[in-house]
Design a protein around this motif. Structure first.
Motif, PDB file in Angstrom:
ATOM      1  N   ARG A  31       0.703  -1.295   0.016  1.00 54.27           N
ATOM      2  CA  ARG A  31      -0.021  -0.018  -0.025  1.00 54.27           C
ATOM      3  C   ARG A  31       0.839   1.145  -0.100  1.00 54.27           C
ATOM      4  N   LEU A  32       0.495   2.087  -0.821  1.00 52.65           N
ATOM      5  CA  LEU A  32       1.526   3.259  -1.395  1.00 52.65           C
ATOM      6  C   LEU A  32       0.927   4.469  -0.589  1.00 52.65           C
ATOM      7  N   LYS A  33       1.655   5.398  -0.435  1.00 52.65           N
ATOM      8  CA  LYS A  33       0.920   6.787   0.158  1.00 52.65           C
ATOM      9  C   LYS A  33       0.527   7.363  -0.991  1.00 52.65           C
ATOM     10  N   PRO A  34      -0.593   8.278  -0.521  1.00 53.29           N
ATOM     11  CA  PRO A  34      -1.293   8.942  -1.614  1.00 53.29           C
ATOM     12  C   PRO A  34      -0.343   9.810  -2.484  1.00 53.29           C
ATOM     13  N   GLY A  35      -0.617   9.961  -3.771  1.00 54.71           N
ATOM     14  CA  GLY A  35       0.011  10.541  -4.779  1.00 54.71           C
ATOM     15  C   GLY A  35       1.236   9.953  -5.318  1.00 54.71           C
ATOM     16  N   TYR A  36       1.506   8.656  -4.804  1.00 54.80           N
ATOM     17  CA  TYR A  36       2.585   7.589  -5.560  1.00 54.80           C
ATOM     18  C   TYR A  36       1.656   6.740  -6.420  1.00 54.80           C
ATOM     19  N   SER A  37       2.704   6.276  -7.360  1.00 53.89           N
ATOM     20  CA  SER A  37       2.135   5.053  -8.207  1.00 53.89           C
ATOM     21  C   SER A  37       3.325   4.291  -8.612  1.00 53.89           C
ATOM     22  N   ILE A  38       2.878   3.152  -9.109  1.00 55.65           N
ATOM     23  CA  ILE A  38       3.875   2.292  -9.960  1.00 55.65           C
ATOM     24  C   ILE A  38       3.289   2.007 -11.090  1.00 55.65           C
ATOM     25  N   PRO A  39       4.389   2.085 -12.031  1.00 53.46           N
ATOM     26  CA  PRO A  39       3.578   1.846 -13.673  1.00 53.46           C
ATOM     27  C   PRO A  39       3.759   0.367 -13.914  1.00 53.46           C
ATOM     28  N   LEU A  40       2.890  -0.295 -14.002  1.00 56.24           N
ATOM     29  CA  LEU A  40       2.480  -1.758 -14.231  1.00 56.24           C
ATOM     30  C   LEU A  40       3.137  -2.122 -15.578  1.00 56.24           C
ATOM     31  N   PHE A  41       2.900  -1.181 -16.739  1.00 56.93           N
ATOM     32  CA  PHE A  41       2.874  -1.408 -18.129  1.00 56.93           C
ATOM     33  C   PHE A  41       3.972  -0.464 -18.737  1.00 56.93           C
TER      34      PHE A  41
END
Length: 91
Positions: free
Chosen positions: A78-88
């Motif tokens: 679970r990430l902090k709000p505002g972060y994301s991981i590009p899966l593609f």
């Protein structure tokens, strides 16, 4: 890069993406702190929590030699709000 095998994309994990949670299969010998350090370093994100569980190996073989596949560990990050991981990849 050896700790995390690959991301998991199923119906449940796609629903978890809406809550900013990502699922990965990792090596059985790795622990939560190693996985957290690796994901934060590689993807440049900040992690709130990690949940993990070990899945049993599947039975295989229909002939004389039967066996099992290796066990593996699955983590939900679970990430902090505002972060994301590009899966593609964009390529």
């Amino acid at each position: 890069m050896d700790q995390v095998r690959y991301p998991i994309l199923t119906e449940k994990t796609i629903r978890l993406l809406e809550k900013n949670q990502y699922s990965f299969d990792v090596n059985v010998g790795s622990n939560k702190t190693e996985i957290k350090k690796w994901i934060e370093l590689f993807f440049g994100v900040e992690i709130i929590a990690i949940n993990s569980h070990r899945l049993p190996g599947k039975r295989g073989g229909m002939d004389r030699t039967s066996g099992r596949t290796d066990r593996y560990k699955r983590v939900i990050v679970r990430l902090k709000p505002g972060y994301s991981i590009p899966l593609f990849s964009d390529k």
